[in-house]
Write a protein that holds these residues in place. Structure first.
Motif, PDB file in Angstrom:
ATOM      1  N   GLN A  16      11.541 -43.657 -55.556  1.00 45.31           N
ATOM      2  CA  GLN A  16      10.433 -42.786 -55.182  1.00 45.31           C
ATOM      3  C   GLN A  16      10.940 -41.578 -54.399  1.00 45.31           C
ATOM      4  O   GLN A  16      11.757 -41.690 -53.501  1.00 45.31           O
ATOM      5  CB  GLN A  16       9.401 -43.537 -54.345  1.00 45.31           C
ATOM      6  CG  GLN A  16       8.186 -42.681 -53.986  1.00 45.31           C
ATOM      7  CD  GLN A  16       7.197 -43.419 -53.111  1.00 45.31           C
ATOM      8  OE1 GLN A  16       7.276 -44.627 -52.960  1.00 45.31           O
ATOM      9  NE2 GLN A  16       6.252 -42.686 -52.538  1.00 45.31           N
ATOM     10  N   ARG A  17      10.415 -40.399 -54.763  1.00 39.18           N
ATOM     11  CA  ARG A  17      10.756 -39.163 -54.065  1.00 39.18           C
ATOM     12  C   ARG A  17       9.586 -38.776 -53.170  1.00 39.18           C
ATOM     13  O   ARG A  17       8.502 -38.450 -53.646  1.00 39.18           O
ATOM     14  CB  ARG A  17      11.059 -38.055 -55.081  1.00 39.18           C
ATOM     15  CG  ARG A  17      11.538 -36.766 -54.447  1.00 39.18           C
ATOM     16  CD  ARG A  17      12.018 -35.813 -55.506  1.00 39.18           C
ATOM     17  NE  ARG A  17      10.950 -35.515 -56.463  1.00 39.18           N
ATOM     18  CZ  ARG A  17      11.142 -34.902 -57.633  1.00 39.18           C
ATOM     19  NH1 ARG A  17      12.364 -34.568 -58.002  1.00 39.18           N
ATOM     20  NH2 ARG A  17      10.122 -34.647 -58.436  1.00 39.18           N
ATOM     21  N   ARG A  27      -0.616 -36.946 -50.794  1.00 38.61           N
ATOM     22  CA  ARG A  27      -0.514 -36.865 -52.259  1.00 38.61           C
ATOM     23  C   ARG A  27       0.267 -38.044 -52.824  1.00 38.61           C
ATOM     24  O   ARG A  27      -0.036 -38.543 -53.918  1.00 38.61           O
ATOM     25  CB  ARG A  27       0.161 -35.556 -52.657  1.00 38.61           C
ATOM     26  CG  ARG A  27      -0.693 -34.325 -52.374  1.00 38.61           C
ATOM     27  CD  ARG A  27       0.083 -33.057 -52.652  1.00 38.61           C
ATOM     28  NE  ARG A  27       0.434 -32.956 -54.068  1.00 38.61           N
ATOM     29  CZ  ARG A  27       1.263 -32.044 -54.558  1.00 38.61           C
ATOM     30  NH1 ARG A  27       1.865 -31.192 -53.727  1.00 38.61           N
ATOM     31  NH2 ARG A  27       1.512 -31.997 -55.854  1.00 38.61           N
ATOM     32  N   ASP A  28       1.282 -38.519 -52.054  1.00 39.12           N
ATOM     33  CA  ASP A  28       2.072 -39.664 -52.522  1.00 39.12           C
ATOM     34  C   ASP A  28       1.246 -40.941 -52.632  1.00 39.12           C
ATOM     35  O   ASP A  28       1.607 -41.851 -53.385  1.00 39.12           O
ATOM     36  CB  ASP A  28       3.252 -39.918 -51.561  1.00 39.12           C
ATOM     37  CG  ASP A  28       4.358 -38.885 -51.729  1.00 39.12           C
ATOM     38  OD1 ASP A  28       4.396 -38.234 -52.786  1.00 39.12           O
ATOM     39  OD2 ASP A  28       5.177 -38.743 -50.799  1.00 39.12           O
ATOM     40  N   LEU A  29       0.136 -41.009 -51.872  1.00 39.24           N
ATOM     41  CA  LEU A  29      -0.716 -42.192 -51.953  1.00 39.24           C
ATOM     42  C   LEU A  29      -1.360 -42.330 -53.323  1.00 39.24           C
ATOM     43  O   LEU A  29      -1.649 -43.434 -53.788  1.00 39.24           O
ATOM     44  CB  LEU A  29      -1.805 -42.130 -50.874  1.00 39.24           C
ATOM     45  CG  LEU A  29      -1.337 -42.310 -49.417  1.00 39.24           C
ATOM     46  CD1 LEU A  29      -2.505 -42.066 -48.468  1.00 39.24           C
ATOM     47  CD2 LEU A  29      -0.751 -43.701 -49.210  1.00 39.24           C
ATOM     48  N   PHE A  30      -1.605 -41.202 -53.970  1.00 38.64           N
ATOM     49  CA  PHE A  30      -2.344 -41.206 -55.229  1.00 38.64           C
ATOM     50  C   PHE A  30      -1.469 -40.910 -56.444  1.00 38.64           C
ATOM     51  O   PHE A  30      -1.765 -41.365 -57.544  1.00 38.64           O
ATOM     52  CB  PHE A  30      -3.474 -40.170 -55.163  1.00 38.64           C
ATOM     53  CG  PHE A  30      -4.482 -40.470 -54.079  1.00 38.64           C
ATOM     54  CD1 PHE A  30      -5.506 -41.381 -54.289  1.00 38.64           C
ATOM     55  CD2 PHE A  30      -4.382 -39.868 -52.842  1.00 38.64           C
ATOM     56  CE1 PHE A  30      -6.424 -41.668 -53.297  1.00 38.64           C
ATOM     57  CE2 PHE A  30      -5.292 -40.141 -51.837  1.00 38.64           C
ATOM     58  CZ  PHE A  30      -6.316 -41.058 -52.055  1.00 38.64           C
ATOM     59  N   ARG A  31      -0.402 -40.134 -56.214  1.00 39.45           N
ATOM     60  CA  ARG A  31       0.461 -39.797 -57.352  1.00 39.45           C
ATOM     61  C   ARG A  31       1.917 -39.738 -56.866  1.00 39.45           C
ATOM     62  O   ARG A  31       2.315 -38.788 -56.219  1.00 39.45           O
ATOM     63  CB  ARG A  31       0.068 -38.456 -57.965  1.00 39.45           C
ATOM     64  CG  ARG A  31       0.866 -38.106 -59.212  1.00 39.45           C
ATOM     65  CD  ARG A  31       0.427 -36.777 -59.771  1.00 39.45           C
ATOM     66  NE  ARG A  31       1.227 -36.402 -60.932  1.00 39.45           N
ATOM     67  CZ  ARG A  31       1.120 -35.257 -61.575  1.00 39.45           C
ATOM     68  NH1 ARG A  31       0.235 -34.349 -61.172  1.00 39.45           N
ATOM     69  NH2 ARG A  31       1.884 -35.004 -62.608  1.00 39.45           N
ATOM     70  N   ARG A  32       2.633 -40.757 -57.182  1.00 42.88           N
ATOM     71  CA  ARG A  32       4.023 -40.831 -56.733  1.00 42.88           C
ATOM     72  C   ARG A  32       4.963 -40.176 -57.746  1.00 42.88           C
ATOM     73  O   ARG A  32       4.728 -40.245 -58.954  1.00 42.88           O
ATOM     74  CB  ARG A  32       4.432 -42.282 -56.516  1.00 42.88           C
ATOM     75  CG  ARG A  32       3.644 -42.958 -55.407  1.00 42.88           C
ATOM     76  CD  ARG A  32       4.089 -44.385 -55.197  1.00 42.88           C
ATOM     77  NE  ARG A  32       3.364 -45.019 -54.109  1.00 42.88           N
ATOM     78  CZ  ARG A  32       3.553 -46.266 -53.713  1.00 42.88           C
ATOM     79  NH1 ARG A  32       4.448 -47.016 -54.338  1.00 42.88           N
ATOM     80  NH2 ARG A  32       2.858 -46.765 -52.713  1.00 42.88           N
ATOM     81  N   GLU A  33       6.001 -39.582 -57.224  1.00 45.17           N
ATOM     82  CA  GLU A  33       7.036 -38.984 -58.056  1.00 45.17           C
ATOM     83  C   GLU A  33       8.326 -39.796 -57.906  1.00 45.17           C
ATOM     84  O   GLU A  33       8.635 -40.272 -56.813  1.00 45.17           O
ATOM     85  CB  GLU A  33       7.287 -37.521 -57.662  1.00 45.17           C
ATOM     86  CG  GLU A  33       6.098 -36.615 -57.933  1.00 45.17           C
ATOM     87  CD  GLU A  33       6.413 -35.163 -57.600  1.00 45.17           C
ATOM     88  OE1 GLU A  33       7.493 -34.906 -57.022  1.00 45.17           O
ATOM     89  OE2 GLU A  33       5.590 -34.306 -57.939  1.00 45.17           O
ATOM     90  N   TYR A  34       9.042 -39.926 -59.011  1.00 45.82           N
ATOM     91  CA  TYR A  34      10.242 -40.748 -59.006  1.00 45.82           C
ATOM     92  C   TYR A  34      11.449 -39.962 -59.509  1.00 45.82           C
ATOM     93  O   TYR A  34      11.314 -39.038 -60.314  1.00 45.82           O
ATOM     94  CB  TYR A  34      10.052 -41.991 -59.892  1.00 45.82           C
ATOM     95  CG  TYR A  34       9.001 -42.956 -59.374  1.00 45.82           C
ATOM     96  CD1 TYR A  34       9.347 -43.982 -58.498  1.00 45.82           C
ATOM     97  CD2 TYR A  34       7.668 -42.835 -59.763  1.00 45.82           C
ATOM     98  CE1 TYR A  34       8.382 -44.863 -58.024  1.00 45.82           C
ATOM     99  CE2 TYR A  34       6.704 -43.707 -59.291  1.00 45.82           C
ATOM    100  CZ  TYR A  34       7.068 -44.725 -58.420  1.00 45.82           C
ATOM    101  OH  TYR A  34       6.124 -45.593 -57.943  1.00 45.82           O
ATOM    102  N   THR A  35      12.597 -40.361 -59.016  1.00 47.21           N
ATOM    103  CA  THR A  35      13.869 -39.816 -59.480  1.00 47.21           C
ATOM    104  C   THR A  35      14.664 -40.939 -60.130  1.00 47.21           C
ATOM    105  O   THR A  35      14.710 -42.050 -59.611  1.00 47.21           O
ATOM    106  CB  THR A  35      14.686 -39.232 -58.308  1.00 47.21           C
ATOM    107  OG1 THR A  35      13.938 -38.205 -57.686  1.00 47.21           O
ATOM    108  CG2 THR A  35      16.016 -38.668 -58.801  1.00 47.21           C
ATOM    109  N   LEU A  36      15.265 -40.645 -61.276  1.00 47.53           N
ATOM    110  CA  LEU A  36      16.078 -41.642 -61.969  1.00 47.53           C
ATOM    111  C   LEU A  36      17.502 -41.592 -61.423  1.00 47.53           C
ATOM    112  O   LEU A  36      18.156 -40.547 -61.437  1.00 47.53           O
ATOM    113  CB  LEU A  36      16.093 -41.366 -63.475  1.00 47.53           C
ATOM    114  CG  LEU A  36      16.769 -42.438 -64.342  1.00 47.53           C
ATOM    115  CD1 LEU A  36      15.986 -43.748 -64.282  1.00 47.53           C
ATOM    116  CD2 LEU A  36      16.895 -41.963 -65.782  1.00 47.53           C
TER     117      LEU A  36
END
Length: 357
Positions: A16-17, A27-36
């Motif tokens: 998770q980023r 915003r992370d509560l509703f839409r998380r962004e991820y890094t591979l």
């Protein structure tokens, strides 16, 4: 036959980023962004039965991730691996009976009960017949000198005592392969030496295959004839430790302590046809530096020209320092001569031959 065989093994994680500030956290509560993140990048190697192999790398290089895949704790993203003929994450119940694992920073013993009670619980976990268990336990207790601590709770043991118990716990079911992840971390030099000697005896007498990961290169030098070096998830060297030294070592130094000072000019006259460099100091000692040039000059050649000519009180030969060699390889990013790119599937001709077999 190979105890461990790995081909094009890869492991990726989604991390998770986190976004900055209160607004970002909301915003992370509703839409998380991820890094591979690729922790292990298509590595391949094979380890024959009965070999002690060092698996080294800097923090974050992928060592522990590889061990966790080899022991069935993690499932690979892609690639193939077999340990003792099993796919670890598929055949876990049968597979674990043939392996032993020691994680230097994690314990497999129960903290508040006596050591012997932990051993008895592990006997039931591995379904070891009682007669076999007692025979193996007596052997391990004697060799690891556990007689006086068997009835102590694990929490009351020193670090050295606990690590000896961890080794015994990993070997109670007589596994054919042992994975050791930092087994001597934090131990004093005496306990380290005892554990190294025990591992060598176990390998010699039982033919146990050992894969050792460590940051202590003295462990590697004491135990391993082969080393696999990892950098950023890729294998950059796979071969013999002596071959690594001879390829990357910058030379050897012989230090002589003479009974009386010897002029530099006299020493240089002994080796006019050799690419060596002499130096002297006021205390009566002198050093000759032999550079690495395809072993064009042997130590014995230099000694034959000095011994008998002067009054030598003491002498020592300084070999290449493994720590410095490994540090230089990581700085360059490759163990190939001249700093070529990383080896994807094993670094040396020996390593590649092992994969073709």
């Amino acid at each position: 036959m190979y105890a461990i065989r790995v081909e094009k093994l890869r492991k990726e994680f989604k991390v998770q980023r986190s976004r900055e500030g209160l607004k970002g956290a909301f915003r992370d509560l509703f839409r998380r962004e991820y890094t591979l993140v690729r922790a292990v990048k298509d590595i391949s190697f094979a380890i024959p039965q009965g070999e002690i192999c060092g698996y080294i790398g800097e923090n974050g290089a992928g060592k522990s991730t590889t061990i966790k895949m080899l022991t069935g704790i993690l499932v690979p993203t892609s690639g193939e691996l077999r340990v003792n003929g099993f796919v670890p994450y598929k055949d876990r119940e049968k597979f674990v009976r043939g392996i032993g694992v020691v994680f230097g920073q994690r314990s497999q013993l129960w903290w508040d009960i006596g050591v012997i009670e932990s051993f008895r619980l592990l006997r039931k976990v591995y379904r070891v017949p009682e007669a076999d268990f007692n025979k193996r336990l007596n052997e391990l207790v004697e060799r690891l000198q556990l007689q006086d601590i068997l009835n102590r709770p694990v929490r009351k043991l020193s670090l050295g005592q606990r690590m000896r118990c961890e080794l015994a716990a990993a070997l109670l079911h007589n596994p054919s392969i042992v994975f050791l992840d930092e087994p001597t971390i934090g131990l004093d030099i005496v306990v380290k030496s005892e554990i190294r000697e025990f591992l060598k005896e176990m390998n010699r007498e039982h033919g146990t295959t050992i894969l050792l990961t460590t940051h202590d290169l003295q462990d590697i030098e004491a135990l391993c004839s082969r080393v696999i070096m990892l950098d950023d998830g890729r294998i950059i060297y796979d071969g013999g430790l002596e071959e690594l030294k001879s390829t990357w070592g910058k030379g050897k130094e012989i230090v002589f302590q003479f009974g009386s000072p010897v002029p530099l000019s006299q020493l240089e006259m002994l080796t006019p046809d050799m690419p060596v460099r002499w130096s002297v100091n006021a205390e009566g000692s002198a050093s000759v530096w032999i550079p690495r040039q395809g072993d064009a000059v042997a130590v014995s050649d230099v000694l034959s020209r000095v011994v008998g000519r002067f009054d030598i009180r003491d002498m020592k030969i300084l070999e290449p320092n493994t720590d410095d060699i490994v540090r230089e390889i990581y700085r360059v990013g490759s163990a190939e001569a001249g700093g070529a790119g990383p080896a994807e599937t094993g670094g040396t001709p020996a390593g590649r031959e092992a994969m073709r077999a």
